[in-house]
Enzyme design. Sequence first.
Site, short mmCIF file in Angstrom:
data_model
loop_
_atom_site.label_atom_id
_atom_site.label_comp_id
_atom_site.label_asym_id
_atom_site.label_seq_id
_atom_site.Cartn_x
_atom_site.Cartn_y
_atom_site.Cartn_z
N LYS A 186 0.85 -1.20 0.00
CA LYS A 186 0.00 0.00 0.00
C LYS A 186 0.89 1.25 0.00
CE LYS A 186 -3.01 -0.18 3.41
NZ LYS A 186 -3.96 0.60 4.22
N TYR A 231 1.43 3.96 6.83
CA TYR A 231 2.80 3.46 6.74
C TYR A 231 3.80 4.62 6.77
CZ TYR A 231 0.95 -1.10 5.17
OH TYR A 231 0.32 -2.30 5.05
C1 LIG Z 1 -3.22 0.80 11.59
O1 LIG Z 1 -3.35 0.77 10.20
C2 LIG Z 1 -4.02 -0.34 9.69
C3 LIG Z 1 -3.99 -0.37 8.19
O2 LIG Z 1 -4.70 0.68 7.63
C4 LIG Z 1 -5.37 -0.27 10.18
O3 LIG Z 1 -6.04 -1.39 9.72
C5 LIG Z 1 -5.36 -0.27 11.67
O4 LIG Z 1 -6.63 -0.11 12.19
C6 LIG Z 1 -4.51 0.84 12.22
N1 LIG Z 1 -4.37 0.73 13.63
C7 LIG Z 1 -4.86 1.59 14.42
C8 LIG Z 1 -4.66 1.32 15.86
O5 LIG Z 1 -5.44 2.56 13.95
#
Ligand SMILES: *[C@@H]1O[C@H](CO)[C@@H](O)[C@H](O)[C@H]1NC(C)=O
Length: 376
Positions: free
Chosen positions: A129, A164
């Site tokens: 991504k 990311y």
């Molecule tokens: C971190 O990023 C991922 C990928 O987009 C997402 O699915 C996930 O919910 C995120 N984590 C938090 C704690 O926001």
Amino acid sequence: MEPQAFVALIVGVTGMAGLSLAQALKKPNCPGGPWKVYGAARRSQPIWFPSTVVDHFITFDAVDSSDTQVKLSPIAHEVTHLFWISLQVRQDEEATIIVNETMLLNVLTALKSSTSSKLTHVTLQTGTKHYMGPIFDPVHSTQLISHDPPFHENMARLPYPNFYYALEDLVQSYAPSLTYSVHRSSIIVGASCRSIYNSLVTLATYAAICRHVGLAFRYPGTKYTWEHFCDMTDAGVLAQQHVWAAVTPEAKNQAFNCTNGDVFTWKSMWKFLSELFDVEFVAFNETLEFDLVELMRDKGSVWEAIVEKHELHSTKLEEITCYEALQTVLRFKFQHVSSMNKSREYGFLGHVDTFKSIRFWVEKLRQMKIIPSYHH
Ligand SMILES: *[C@@H]1O[C@H](CO)[C@@H](O)[C@H](O)[C@H]1NC(C)=O
Ligand SMILES: *[C@@H]1O[C@H](CO)[C@@H](O)[C@H](O)[C@H]1NC(C)=O
Ligand SMILES: *[C@@H]1O[C@H](CO)[C@@H](O)[C@H](O)[C@H]1NC(C)=O
Ligand SMILES: *[C@@H]1O[C@H](CO)[C@@H](O)[C@H](O)[C@H]1NC(C)=O
């Protein structure tokens, strides 16, 4: 006894990448070993989790800063390597950024605030991504202009929010007191039912449901992906790359793609999967386009029946599958392939045959009683 040189904290140890990493670190001949391994997850240890792959299992919620502090500060004087393999997805990319950033910041704060902190390196698990943009975001995904594949590491960041990028920036802000490595995987294949995106479990449940109710195992993608190249990332190869970068000075502060090193067409993959899952191979037919997400929406009870019939671990279909994400990938308008040449130039030579990899992980998932096996 000598104090252990390297102590790992794997955040996200119950996901397929985290589990493979723990297994790799606990191998007697692991580079940098013997490693002491702390494995952490938000929820308690699942029944199928092989507890011998970690020295200690820690349950904590990284979103909660005080819980993180309480659970991690007692090991801050020990942990040398943080492996960030965790992933939480929110409704859109901005929300995901906030939560991911908060989680990583809470963990880094807990590990770095102690005066006896031993932390030297952070491993960030991310993915393609990075090159495609927020493909699952409800708004941004409709207007993305991705990089042209094959993707390589020095491509510029895209002008869209991307968690990311936020994670990379956060880790870089600790330089020079910390080194880091970034690992951009393709579709990860491994064994866990605690991963948000597990395409192999998703495909296996789809096939099992088709077999159980007598539906044709039809390809939910497009003619384009059926005929063009795609790649995958075996969780074992990914773990090898995590370990390699953690102990290789030249790999410090670098980002690497991580794939199996080969490519496949979904047409050949579908033949292979049909045989593996014991369903009839059905060639793609463009006039019969259908929505896999819709088809699976009411199949929870069918999965329950399969779980009961085959005496599997009790799971809920919606908790172990990602039909929507899989369908998005199978409808890409570009070839989802990443270049491994930077990784090879730096000295990482791990690779696997994708079909052998899938056969291996399907066998593992069957042994773990997550998906059914069929005896003839
Ligand atoms: C971190 O990023 C991922 C990928 O987009 C997402 O699915 C996930 O919910 C995120 N984590 C938090 C704690 O926001
Ligand atoms: C990853 O692969 C993509 C596609 O080949 C390429 O554009 C990108 O530069 C690669 N990234 C790295 C870090 O090698
Ligand atoms: C695709 O499906 C349609 C409708 O069932 C059928 O008429 C057609 O022959 C099929 N095409 C191929 C190539 O099988
Ligand atoms: C190989 O990777 C480098 C990045 O390290 C990239 O600049 C180059 O274009 C890649 N070459 C090919 C043939 O993909």
